[in-house]
Write a protein that holds these residues in place. Structure first.
Motif, mmCIF file in Angstrom:
data_model
loop_
_atom_site.group_PDB
_atom_site.id
_atom_site.type_symbol
_atom_site.label_atom_id
_atom_site.label_comp_id
_atom_site.label_asym_id
_atom_site.label_seq_id
_atom_site.Cartn_x
_atom_site.Cartn_y
_atom_site.Cartn_z
ATOM 1 N N PRO A 90 0.679 -0.968 -0.056
ATOM 2 C CA PRO A 90 0.038 0.131 -0.066
ATOM 3 C C PRO A 90 0.861 1.298 -0.038
ATOM 4 C CG PRO A 90 0.142 -0.863 2.183
ATOM 5 C CD PRO A 90 0.885 -2.055 1.355
ATOM 6 N N ASP A 91 0.368 2.379 -0.286
ATOM 7 C CA ASP A 91 0.833 3.842 -0.273
ATOM 8 C C ASP A 91 0.904 4.250 1.211
ATOM 9 O OD1 ASP A 91 1.360 3.375 -3.195
ATOM 10 O OD2 ASP A 91 -0.256 4.635 -3.668
ATOM 11 N N ILE A 92 1.988 4.373 1.752
ATOM 12 C CA ILE A 92 2.038 5.026 2.751
ATOM 13 C C ILE A 92 2.575 6.564 2.807
ATOM 14 C CG2 ILE A 92 3.234 4.946 5.149
ATOM 15 C CD1 ILE A 92 1.457 2.678 4.707
ATOM 16 N N TYR A 93 1.716 7.346 3.217
ATOM 17 C CA TYR A 93 1.903 8.923 3.257
ATOM 18 C C TYR A 93 2.669 9.484 4.661
ATOM 19 C CZ TYR A 93 -0.919 8.205 -0.834
ATOM 20 O OH TYR A 93 -1.200 7.718 -2.213
ATOM 21 N N ASP A 94 3.122 10.488 4.545
ATOM 22 C CA ASP A 94 3.535 11.261 5.542
ATOM 23 C C ASP A 94 2.641 12.386 6.101
ATOM 24 O OD1 ASP A 94 6.032 9.930 5.848
ATOM 25 O OD2 ASP A 94 6.722 11.161 4.382
ATOM 26 N N LEU A 95 2.272 12.211 7.381
ATOM 27 C CA LEU A 95 1.380 13.294 8.095
ATOM 28 C C LEU A 95 2.170 14.360 8.373
ATOM 29 C CD1 LEU A 95 -1.583 13.750 8.850
ATOM 30 C CD2 LEU A 95 -1.252 12.760 10.897
ATOM 31 N N ARG A 96 2.145 15.682 7.555
ATOM 32 C CA ARG A 96 2.759 16.825 8.114
ATOM 33 C C ARG A 96 2.400 17.417 9.312
ATOM 34 N NH1 ARG A 96 5.183 18.107 3.127
ATOM 35 N NH2 ARG A 96 4.262 17.013 1.344
ATOM 36 N N SER A 97 3.525 18.073 9.798
ATOM 37 C CA SER A 97 3.185 18.777 11.150
ATOM 38 C C SER A 97 2.069 19.518 11.081
ATOM 39 C CB SER A 97 4.492 19.312 11.644
ATOM 40 O OG SER A 97 5.638 18.541 11.751
ATOM 41 N N ARG A 98 1.778 20.576 10.016
ATOM 42 C CA ARG A 98 0.645 21.149 10.320
ATOM 43 C C ARG A 98 -0.429 20.324 10.158
ATOM 44 N NH1 ARG A 98 0.164 25.206 5.014
ATOM 45 N NH2 ARG A 98 -0.087 23.274 4.303
ATOM 46 N N CYS A 99 -0.583 19.457 9.439
ATOM 47 C CA CYS A 99 -1.918 18.561 9.252
ATOM 48 C C CYS A 99 -1.987 17.723 10.685
ATOM 49 C CB CYS A 99 -1.754 17.461 8.402
ATOM 50 S SG CYS A 99 -3.223 16.664 8.111
ATOM 51 N N PHE A 100 -0.970 17.531 11.426
ATOM 52 C CA PHE A 100 -1.169 16.926 12.566
ATOM 53 C C PHE A 100 -1.813 17.792 13.624
ATOM 54 C CE2 PHE A 100 0.669 16.366 16.823
ATOM 55 C CZ PHE A 100 0.163 15.136 17.303
ATOM 56 N N ARG A 101 -1.355 19.016 13.661
ATOM 57 C CA ARG A 101 -1.665 20.034 14.802
ATOM 58 C C ARG A 101 -3.245 20.233 14.370
ATOM 59 N NH1 ARG A 101 3.365 22.494 13.475
ATOM 60 N NH2 ARG A 101 2.472 23.630 12.022
ATOM 61 N N ARG A 102 -3.594 20.280 13.059
ATOM 62 C CA ARG A 102 -4.964 20.498 12.897
ATOM 63 C C ARG A 102 -6.132 19.488 13.361
ATOM 64 N NH1 ARG A 102 -4.955 23.142 6.519
ATOM 65 N NH2 ARG A 102 -3.771 25.150 7.504
ATOM 66 N N ILE A 103 -5.474 18.102 13.170
ATOM 67 C CA ILE A 103 -6.319 17.090 13.691
ATOM 68 C C ILE A 103 -6.315 16.994 15.119
ATOM 69 C CG2 ILE A 103 -6.106 14.580 13.575
ATOM 70 C CD1 ILE A 103 -5.146 14.640 10.764
ATOM 71 N N ARG A 104 -5.186 17.364 15.911
ATOM 72 C CA ARG A 104 -5.239 17.451 17.225
ATOM 73 C C ARG A 104 -6.234 18.418 17.802
ATOM 74 N NH1 ARG A 104 0.487 18.896 19.808
ATOM 75 N NH2 ARG A 104 -0.115 21.049 18.594
ATOM 76 N N ALA A 105 -6.268 19.731 16.989
ATOM 77 C CA ALA A 105 -7.213 20.477 17.338
ATOM 78 C C ALA A 105 -8.721 20.097 17.443
ATOM 79 C CB ALA A 105 -6.933 21.924 16.708
ATOM 80 N N LEU A 106 -8.830 19.403 16.089
ATOM 81 C CA LEU A 106 -10.230 18.649 15.777
ATOM 82 C C LEU A 106 -10.441 17.803 17.048
ATOM 83 C CD1 LEU A 106 -12.584 18.463 14.039
ATOM 84 C CD2 LEU A 106 -11.285 16.795 12.914
#
Length: 397
Positions: A90-106
């Motif tokens: 499968p394709d494994i992608y990197d979760l960028r730091s900015r995206c992680f911060r948004r998911i954490r806030a959510l």
């Protein structure tokens, strides 16, 4: 000039090449003698060459011909097998730091909003039950608050899942990024959150109807939800803001100390097939292996404990390495089945006794039906492996 002579000459060339001897025909292929023995050959050939006519008499010519063809194609087949195995990764992608911060806030907003609404609805309905009795139904604001909460959570969860599958759509234009199983996970998560809210609303009715039923129901809720859900959620929430905190559901020994002494949160790094739209240097890094994505695993674990099944499934499928998939499936199984047997089954039994002995309340009946459906759905969802679903989708494609 006969086909048999041509076949013998080909077989002789193969035997001589296998022995490492370079054969040069100077006088042509010798004719077999009357005794059935091949004529004399040069010194180098007589020591290394096989008795070709004896082989032809022992084995069928078609079998020998297929063997020669297999030897000729043997060099290219391992490469084809390797390419086929690589294509199934499968394709494994990197979760960028900015995206992680948004998911954490959510996730933080979801956690605070859910438990604030649960406490408010439970206390408001408790006051209503004290006035009316066991026939009481939730007032308008108590009935609308969970509906608004669940609808907002489902919408934001779906929007976050669509954003996370954007790299998949960029790599494959025909892919929508989401599957039918993702929609089932979306509904299963919403059902689990709804079932928990209904269990909280049923506690005031249990208290007014029977002290024994209330004691059993409250004890079960505190044990299964208060300790193994709320406390773990709060601990994971703290861990998402600490980069060195490696606590997870499958590592209870790190509940207080937080940091893993071994320095690793999961298994060994992976080397998954990179996405099609990545650059060469990024692709090389993915093939050589990379460090375990600690932030991604923290977000996935917290999403699962908050019953955001769609968000957890998308993170696990596209952003969690294969080496960590087994741990994720273990977390899903142990959390879902423990909640099913420790909370749902017990609460369903207590609600049934309340209906039979105390009062037929519409809220308790609705909560009973939702709890039964949620227990069956969660067990079915937890018992289905994501890897099996991926293999099934690849087979259908």
């Amino acid at each position: 000039g006969t086909p048999f002579s041509f076949f013998l000459s080909e077989l002789q060339n193969f035997a001589v090449q296998a022995a490492g001897v370079s054969l040069t025909f100077k006088e042509g292929f010798p004719k077999p003698s009357k005794e059935g023995v091949v004529g004399s050959l040069p010194m180098a050939r007589s020591e290394t060459a096989l008795d070709l006519e004896d082989l032809a008499s022992r084995y069928d010519t078609q079998v020998l011909r297929e063997y020669l063809l297999e030897q000729e194609d043997g060099g290219s087949r391992p490469e084809q097998v390797e390419d086929a195995d690589q294509a199934t990764l499968p394709d494994i992608y990197d979760l960028r730091s900015r995206c992680f911060r948004r998911i954490r806030a959510l996730l933080v907003v979801n956690f605070l909003a859910y438990w604030s609404t649960a406490i408010y609805c439970g206390y408001s309905f408790y006051l209503r039950v004290e006035e009316v009795g066991t026939k009481a139904l939730p007032p308008m604001e108590v009935a609308l608050a969970p509906v608004f909460l669940l609808g907002t959570q489902a919408t934001l969860e779906l929007a976050a899942a669509v954003c996370l599958t954007q790299p998949v759509r960029l790599g494959d234009v025909r892919s929508s990024g989401l599957t039918s199983w993702d929609m089932l996970a979306w509904l299963a998560g919403a059902g689990a959150r709804c079932s928990l809210l209904l269990d909280i609303l049923c506690l005031p009715l249990m208290k007014r109807g029977s002290k024994l039923l209330f004691l059993l129901s409250a004890s079960t809720f505190i044990f299964s939800i208060g300790i193994f859900v709320f406390a773990v959620q709060l601990r994971l929430l703290i861990g998402m803001f600490c980069s060195r905190d490696h606590f997870s559901y499958d590592k209870p020994d790190l509940f207080f100390k937080g940091r893993d002494s071994s320095g690793l949160m999961e298994g060994t790094p992976i080397a998954a097939r990179p996405p099609a739209h990545r650059e060469d240097e990024d692709s090389q890094d993915l093939r050589l292996g990379r460090a375990t994505p600690v932030n991604t695993i923290k977000a996935a674990n917290f999403a699962h404990l908050n019953d955001l099944s769609l968000l957890h499934l998308v993170l696990r499928r596209h952003y969690v390495p294969i080496s960590c998939q087994e741990t994720q499936e273990f977390t899903i199984s142990i959390a879902s089945f423990s909640r099913c047997f420790c909370e749902d089954v017990v609460q369903c039994s207590l609600k049934f006794f309340f209906i039979m002995d105390c009062q037929v309340n519409f809220l308790v009946v609705l909560s009973l039906l939702v709890s039964i459906g949620q227990a069956i759905g969660s067990c079915f969802y937890a018992s289905t492996s994501a890897m099996d679903l991926r293999n099934l989708d690849e087979t259908n494609d």
